[in-house]
Scaffold this active site. Structure first.
Site, mmCIF file in Angstrom:
data_model
loop_
_atom_site.group_PDB
_atom_site.id
_atom_site.type_symbol
_atom_site.label_atom_id
_atom_site.label_comp_id
_atom_site.label_asym_id
_atom_site.label_seq_id
_atom_site.Cartn_x
_atom_site.Cartn_y
_atom_site.Cartn_z
ATOM 1 N N ASP A 401 0.867 -1.159 0.000
ATOM 2 C CA ASP A 401 0.000 0.000 0.000
ATOM 3 C C ASP A 401 0.917 1.227 0.000
ATOM 4 O O ASP A 401 2.085 1.120 0.352
ATOM 5 C CB ASP A 401 -0.861 -0.067 1.271
ATOM 6 C CG ASP A 401 -1.627 1.198 1.522
ATOM 7 O OD1 ASP A 401 -2.242 1.691 0.563
ATOM 8 O OD2 ASP A 401 -1.605 1.683 2.658
HETATM 9 P P1 ADP Z 1 -4.005 4.624 -0.034
HETATM 10 O O1 ADP Z 1 -3.963 3.407 -0.903
HETATM 11 O O2 ADP Z 1 -3.160 5.707 -0.591
HETATM 12 O O3 ADP Z 1 -3.709 4.333 1.391
HETATM 13 P P2 ADP Z 1 -6.913 4.798 0.473
HETATM 14 O O4 ADP Z 1 -7.480 3.637 -0.244
HETATM 15 O O5 ADP Z 1 -6.869 4.739 1.940
HETATM 16 O O6 ADP Z 1 -5.486 5.235 -0.117
HETATM 17 O O7 ADP Z 1 -7.722 6.088 0.037
HETATM 18 C C1 ADP Z 1 -7.779 6.472 -1.340
HETATM 19 C C2 ADP Z 1 -8.168 7.918 -1.526
HETATM 20 O O8 ADP Z 1 -9.495 8.152 -1.036
HETATM 21 C C3 ADP Z 1 -7.308 8.878 -0.753
HETATM 22 O O9 ADP Z 1 -6.148 9.233 -1.479
HETATM 23 C C4 ADP Z 1 -8.264 10.080 -0.603
HETATM 24 O O10 ADP Z 1 -8.268 10.844 -1.768
HETATM 25 C C5 ADP Z 1 -9.610 9.436 -0.445
HETATM 26 N N1 ADP Z 1 -9.970 9.253 0.967
HETATM 27 C C6 ADP Z 1 -10.066 8.090 1.644
HETATM 28 N N2 ADP Z 1 -10.439 8.313 2.920
HETATM 29 C C7 ADP Z 1 -10.548 9.653 3.063
HETATM 30 C C8 ADP Z 1 -10.902 10.532 4.154
HETATM 31 N N3 ADP Z 1 -11.206 10.065 5.359
HETATM 32 N N4 ADP Z 1 -10.919 11.842 3.919
HETATM 33 C C9 ADP Z 1 -10.621 12.321 2.711
HETATM 34 N N5 ADP Z 1 -10.286 11.574 1.659
HETATM 35 C C10 ADP Z 1 -10.248 10.254 1.808
HETATM 36 MG MG MG Z 2 -3.816 3.265 3.156
#
Ligand code: ADP
Ligand code: MG
Length: 712
Positions: A401
């Site tokens: 990730d």
């Molecule tokens: P990563 O693989 O980078 O850890 P996630 O799957 O956790 O990413 O989240 C993907 C995207 O969704 C984030 O880059 C963000 O744009 C958006 N996102 C997810 N959760 C939140 C949140 N709580 N507040 C704002 N944006 C969020």
């Molecule tokens: Mg993550």
């Protein structure tokens, strides 16, 4: 010890069973318990001689069942109660006495004293040293199984029949010496686990009003205020309410570099306080600390069998009867068909009986696996079972990730850009209020920034909060519907416009993550955040490739441009961006199809589904994150990526040792099979070789305990 070993969810009753020395005995025990308690309602670990049964089964019944199979069982709490000298050293005394009698008997034989005298001594040695073997053999026969006690008894009776009294006695004495040595060396793994626990202090200094009292650590409960002096170990998980200090959390994370902690931050039981004095409010009970949890999970892991273990056990189950059949043939065929001397061929058959016990073979695998698990725990790597150690060996692809895994996850708000009349501060406060209930790293960053600028977002009443994994959050404040998240979320909320997209891209171009705050009447602002690649990421990926991970990928929920910037920085050629949680799962499954074993490394919260889909799911930052502890296969307690090469290294070593051990154990058996049929082996040679092999494989297995991964 104390109650901490029973922390966590599992409340099964724990018994210590004395004298289960070999898998063939385990077989007797299991057969009995399957019939009485039922195979689903207990687990047994040969290595720790520990039996766990469902809580509703009465103690007396368990102890009776154990006795029926020839074993002594005691509740674990009572096991550590002080024992008398005889209880502790009885076995050694019996063995020593039997040894002495054997020597006297042999000397008498040699001196030509009438056989009656020497035989009296030898018989006394056999009965004195071997009555326990006899009792167990009897129980095994009644359970219609063949364990090593039966085999030994038969060998000794046979020896007496052909007038080899001194050899019969010697076999028993050697056998019982070997059993003691074996149990001593296997207990090293248990002591290694217990040493983790022993570091939590038994006493704590509690503050009541202005006075300080010393109380047993086990009596601390949530809310208690404790004083921790410089250089003291912290007795409990809690939050610092006063003071700051550098704290060494090696007991939890395996990293002994002190971490600066100040007011409001969490400290863990077992960590060593540095030079500051701390006042800490306990947040857990003594039995529920992170450390107790770790120890509990390591002990649990021991009760879970790896596939290789089951294979070895299946082999062992047919091995004994097969060798026994050969022994019968050796004793019967040559004298009957070729009229060769019966006594001599019976003797050869007896040697076969001694090697018919697969002890070395069976003990070697669990010793090695538990050594690997314990080594992991000492380095801040929590492995949930031998199965994971084995599975890691086949892993050729590893997926990471991005946020919080390859990057340090310490997101900082870098820009707040209003898109309407509001000020940046207003945008930020709204965002912080919306995010105050999210666990996402982005959320934490916005909350932190708003607090840093001195705003009290927690007075804002947030209603209808919803977290949309991989997209963002929505909620209602003062009757207005708000959303905060990525472009995908904007599209969903019908707020997408090419103009917005353009502004958004401007910000993400240089590797920043941007989120959009919107309300029902339009987009209000954009907040840009950034975190750093962990300094060790590049090197860790390099090491993993050297370790044979052919395929390293990054799976990110973030947008393409941010993902590319980080991937390039980390030296990863393959990445996938814009993935929703279930698309991460799909990506993992796809990798599985291509490469077989896939390991997925993530944060354990929003990556949980992908971790579960992988062959081996590895969660980071287990300290303070109970979900990750519960759900992932392997948990890195700290945040240090370089535990992964260590993990791969120790797993590979363990599997290599297991193979060596199987080879050593089987090789010796085959050798002795040939030697004894050929008439070149004696009884005592066979028993020395057999038990020698056990000790060798145990010692070999224990090597995994001391594994260090190069410079890490
Ligand atoms: P990563 O693989 O980078 O850890 P996630 O799957 O956790 O990413 O989240 C993907 C995207 O969704 C984030 O880059 C963000 O744009 C958006 N996102 C997810 N959760 C939140 C949140 N709580 N507040 C704002 N944006 C969020
Ligand atoms: Mg993550």
């Amino acid at each position: 010890m104390n109650g901490a070993t029973q922390g966590g969810k599992d409340r099964r009753k724990q018994f210590v069973v004395s004298g289960v020395c070999c898998a063939t005995e385990e077989h007797v025990l299991r057969k009995r318990l399957d019939a009485t308690i039922g195979s689903q309602r207990y687990t047994f670990s040969l290595l720790s001689s520990e039996l766990r049964v469902d809580p509703d089964i009465p103690d007396a019944q368990v102890i009776r069942d154990l006795r029926g199979a020839g074993f002594q069982g005691r509740l674990k709490q009572e096991f550590h109660a002080p024992q008398s000298f005889l209880e502790r050293h009885g076995q050694a005394l019996w063995t020593a006495a039997a040894g002495l009698l054997t020597v006297i008997g042999m000397a008498a034989e040699w001196l030509g004293i009438p056989p009656l005298v020497s035989r009296a001594f030898l018989l006394a040695a056999i009965l004195g040293g071997g009555w326990q073997v006899l009792v167990k053999a009897f129980a095994a026969v009644r359970a219609r199984t063949l364990d090593m006690n039966v085999l030994m008894t038969l060998a000794v009776i046979g020896a007496l029949l052909i007038d080899r009294w001194s050899e019969g006695a010697a076999v028993l004495v050697l056998f019982s010496v070997a059993l003691m040595l074996e149990s001593y060396s296997t207990s090293r793994t248990r002591r290694a686990i217990e040493s983790l626990l022993a570091i939590t202090p038994q006493q704590a200094n509690i503050l009541r009003g202005s006075s300080e009292h010393t109380i047993p650590a086990a009596d601390i409960g949530p809310g208690d205020i404790l004083r921790i002096r410089p250089g003291e170990r912290i007795p409990i998980d809690g939050i610092i309410v006063e003071g700051e200090s550098a704290v060494d959390q090696a007991a939890i994370t395996g990293e002994s570099i002190p971490v600066e902690k100040k007011r409001g931050e969490t400290v863990y039981a077992g960590s060593l306080n540095g030079r500051g004095s701390l006042t800490v409010e306990a947040s857990k009970n003594y039995e529920e600390t992170t450390l107790a949890h770790i120890i509990h999970l390591v002990e649990e892991a021991e009760h879970k069998r790896a596939p290789v273990q089951s294979q070895v056990d299946r082999f062992a189950a047919v091995y004994t009867p097969a060798v026994l059949a050969v022994a019968v043939l050796v004793a019967v065929i040559p004298p009957l068909l070729f009229s060769l001397p019966f006594e001599e061929w019976l003797y050869r058959a007896l040697v076969l009986l001694v090697i018919a016990c697969p002890c070395a073979l069976v003990i070697s695998t669990p010793v090695t696996l538990v050594s690997a698990l314990t080594n992991g725990a000492r380095h801040g790597i929590l492995i949930k079972g031998g199965k994971q150690v084995e599975a890691l060996e086949s892993v050729r692809a590893i997926a990471f990730d991005k946020t919080g895994t390859l990057t340090d996850g310490r997101m900082r708000v870098t820009d707040v850009i209003p898109l309407d009349h509001r000020s940046p501060d207003e945008i930020l406060v709204l965002a912080a209020a919306l995010e105050s209930r999210s666990e996402h790293l982005l959320a934490a960053a916005m909350v932190e920034e708003s607090a840093r600028r001195g705003f009290a977002h927690d007075t804002v009443v947030v209603e209808a909060f919803a977290s949309l994994p991989g997209r963002g959050v929505t909620a209602t404040i003062d009757g207005v519907h708000y959303f905060l998240g990525n472009l995908e979320l904007c599209r969903e909320q019908q707020m997408y416009s090419p103009e917005l997209h353009h502004r958004f891209e401007e910000l993400t171009g240089d590797g920043k993550t941007a989120v959009i705050l919107g309300a029902s009447d339009g987009a209000l602002g954009i907040i840009a955040l950034r975190d750093q690649l962990r300094p060790q990421s590049r090197e860790v990926l390099h090491t993993l490739r050297k370790q044979g991970m052919r395929h390293v990928v990054m799976l990110s929920g973030d947008n393409e441009r941010v993902a590319r910037a980080i991937a390039e920085d980390a030296g990863i050629e393959v990445w996938k961006a814009g993935l929703l949680p279930d698309q991460k799962v799909e990506a993992v499954l796809q990798l599985k199809k291509e490469y077989g074993g896939v390991a997925m490394v993530g944060d354990g919260i929003n990556d949980a589904p992908a971790l579960a889909a992988a062959t081996v799911g590895i969660a980071m930052g287990g300290a303070g994150n109970d979900t990750a502890l519960e759900t992932a296969d392997i948990v890195l307690m700290g945040d240090n990526l370089n535990r992964i090469p260590h993990l791969v290294g120790v797993s590979r070593l363990a599997m290599r040792i297991i193979r060596q051990n199987i080879l050593i154990a089987l090789g010796l058996k085959v050798l002795f099979l040939i030697l004894s049929i050929g008439g070149f082996a004696t009884l005592w040679m066979a028993i020395l070789a057999d038990d020698g092999a056990s000790l060798v494989v145990i010692a070999n297995g224990l090597r995994a305990l001391g594994f260090r991964n190069g410079k890490y």
